[in-house]
Design an enzyme around this catalytic site. Structure first.
Site, PDB file in Angstrom:
ATOM      1  N   LYS A   1       0.873  -1.137   0.045  1.00  0.00           N
ATOM      2  CA  LYS A   1      -0.163  -0.028   0.099  1.00  0.00           C
ATOM      3  C   LYS A   1       0.814   1.190   0.051  1.00  0.00           C
ATOM      4  O   LYS A   1       0.608   2.153  -0.799  1.00  0.00           O
ATOM      5  CB  LYS A   1      -0.765   0.072   1.200  1.00  0.00           C
ATOM      6  CG  LYS A   1      -1.736  -0.876   1.303  1.00  0.00           C
ATOM      7  CD  LYS A   1      -2.889  -0.937   2.509  1.00  0.00           C
ATOM      8  CE  LYS A   1      -2.245  -1.083   4.056  1.00  0.00           C
ATOM      9  NZ  LYS A   1      -1.596  -2.372   4.508  1.00  0.00           N
TER      10      LYS A   1
ATOM     11  N   ARG B   1      -9.332   1.275   9.199  1.00  0.00           N
ATOM     12  CA  ARG B   1      -8.968  -0.085   9.560  1.00  0.00           C
ATOM     13  C   ARG B   1      -9.951  -1.146  10.360  1.00  0.00           C
ATOM     14  O   ARG B   1      -9.854  -2.270  10.704  1.00  0.00           O
ATOM     15  CB  ARG B   1      -7.576  -0.069  10.549  1.00  0.00           C
ATOM     16  CG  ARG B   1      -6.500  -0.770   9.816  1.00  0.00           C
ATOM     17  CD  ARG B   1      -5.243  -0.336  10.518  1.00  0.00           C
ATOM     18  NE  ARG B   1      -4.034  -0.970  10.458  1.00  0.00           N
ATOM     19  CZ  ARG B   1      -2.978  -0.396   9.748  1.00  0.00           C
ATOM     20  NH1 ARG B   1      -2.951   0.447   9.473  1.00  0.00           N
ATOM     21  NH2 ARG B   1      -1.806  -1.329   9.806  1.00  0.00           N
TER      22      ARG B   1
ATOM     23  N   ARG C   1      11.771  -5.522   4.009  1.00  0.00           N
ATOM     24  CA  ARG C   1      11.627  -4.451   4.291  1.00  0.00           C
ATOM     25  C   ARG C   1      12.739  -3.899   5.656  1.00  0.00           C
ATOM     26  O   ARG C   1      13.728  -2.944   5.402  1.00  0.00           O
ATOM     27  CB  ARG C   1      10.273  -3.737   4.661  1.00  0.00           C
ATOM     28  CG  ARG C   1      10.273  -2.417   4.974  1.00  0.00           C
ATOM     29  CD  ARG C   1       8.629  -1.906   4.780  1.00  0.00           C
ATOM     30  NE  ARG C   1       7.864  -2.255   5.811  1.00  0.00           N
ATOM     31  CZ  ARG C   1       6.675  -2.165   6.025  1.00  0.00           C
ATOM     32  NH1 ARG C   1       5.790  -1.741   4.883  1.00  0.00           N
ATOM     33  NH2 ARG C   1       5.939  -2.625   7.203  1.00  0.00           N
TER      34      ARG C   1
ATOM     35  N   ARG D   1      11.275  -0.511  11.857  1.00  0.00           N
ATOM     36  CA  ARG D   1      10.381  -0.384  12.365  1.00  0.00           C
ATOM     37  C   ARG D   1      10.361  -1.559  13.856  1.00  0.00           C
ATOM     38  O   ARG D   1      10.540  -2.609  13.283  1.00  0.00           O
ATOM     39  CB  ARG D   1       9.234  -0.503  11.744  1.00  0.00           C
ATOM     40  CG  ARG D   1       8.740   0.613  10.845  1.00  0.00           C
ATOM     41  CD  ARG D   1       7.609   0.500   9.764  1.00  0.00           C
ATOM     42  NE  ARG D   1       6.232  -0.269  10.416  1.00  0.00           N
ATOM     43  CZ  ARG D   1       5.254  -0.099   9.727  1.00  0.00           C
ATOM     44  NH1 ARG D   1       5.177   0.346   8.455  1.00  0.00           N
ATOM     45  NH2 ARG D   1       4.327  -0.819  10.378  1.00  0.00           N
TER      46      ARG D   1
ATOM     47  N   ARG E   1      -0.076  -8.318  13.920  1.00  0.00           N
ATOM     48  CA  ARG E   1      -0.732  -7.425  12.852  1.00  0.00           C
ATOM     49  C   ARG E   1      -1.722  -8.087  11.937  1.00  0.00           C
ATOM     50  O   ARG E   1      -2.602  -7.705  11.605  1.00  0.00           O
ATOM     51  CB  ARG E   1       0.467  -6.860  12.081  1.00  0.00           C
ATOM     52  CG  ARG E   1       1.276  -5.961  13.348  1.00  0.00           C
ATOM     53  CD  ARG E   1       2.705  -5.592  12.403  1.00  0.00           C
ATOM     54  NE  ARG E   1       2.535  -4.574  11.363  1.00  0.00           N
ATOM     55  CZ  ARG E   1       3.508  -4.455  10.781  1.00  0.00           C
ATOM     56  NH1 ARG E   1       4.726  -5.101  10.719  1.00  0.00           N
ATOM     57  NH2 ARG E   1       3.442  -3.470   9.586  1.00  0.00           N
TER      58      ARG E   1
END
Ligand code: AMP
Length: 194
Positions: free
Chosen positions: A13, A88, A127, A139, A150
């Site tokens: 996204k 969300r 990532r 992160r 998640r």
């Protein structure tokens, strides 16, 4: 043009939103980025959100709704925006309808990046590895263990939005497992048909 990008963490996204920003000159409103900025700045919101985010759970609807409502009043949102990672939950989806209506606005489309979620943890770890190699901060929630939480939060709270937007006639689903450029092309096809 006002659009939502939907899909589990790692679906692409953020990457696709960046490309839309470049092509269409509308801002990307990522609640994840806004919350991380609040955590770094140690604002009241940041202090409340930090532990929840580190654990891979969802921050309260009340907090994110307020952040987004304020943000879309900024002048750079006048011609539209991309919602990335928001709404969300169904409560947030209803809230965004109401807040836009009050401002005389409406959403044009919700684009789902449909992916094989078993491949997503690999993308997330990649990532994290890239950020580490570039000397950028990694992160805290980009690791395999938190990713599982998640993903659970996604299926429990966010996946129902696919049906929600389908029922409103606003949903477009594309294959998020295709190459980045192919996904961008599909998104452009959808946007040019609006
Ligand atoms: P993201 O960068 O979109 O993956 O978001 C990172 C984290 O920020 C999420 O795991 C949540 O803890 C929090 N977050 C971001 N957007 C929302 C939202 N719309 N509602 C609730 N929590 C959010």
């Amino acid at each position: 043009m006002r659009l939502i990008l939907l899909g589990p963490p790692g679906a692409g996204k953020g990457t696709q939103a960046q490309r839309i920003v470049e092509k269409h000159g509308i801002p990307q409103l990522s609640t994840g980025d806004m919350l991380r900025a609040a955590v770094t700045a140690e604002t009241e919101v940041g202090k409340r959100a930090k532990a929840v985010m580190d654990a891979g759970n969802l921050v309260s609807d009340e907090i994110v709704n307020a952040i987004v409502s304020e943000r879309i009043d900024q002048p750079d949102c006048a011609n539209g925006f991309i919602l990335d990672g928001y709404p969300r939950t169904l409560v947030q989806a209803d809230a965004v309808e109401v807040m836009l209506k009050q401002k005389g606005l409406a959403l044009d489309v919700a684009i789902e990046l449909a992916v094989d979620d078993s491949a997503m943890v690999g993308r997330i770890l990649h990532r994290a590895e890239e950020a580490r190699a570039a000397g950028q901060p990694v992160r805290k929630d980009d690791n395999a263990e938190i990713y599982a939480d998640r993903l659970r939060a996604y299926y429990k709270s966010t996946a129902p939005l696919i049906g929600y937007y389908h029922a409103k006639g606003k949903l477009k689903s594309i294959d998020g497992m295709a190459s980045m450029d192919q996904v961008t092309g599909e998104i452009e096809n959808i946007l040019s048909a609006l």
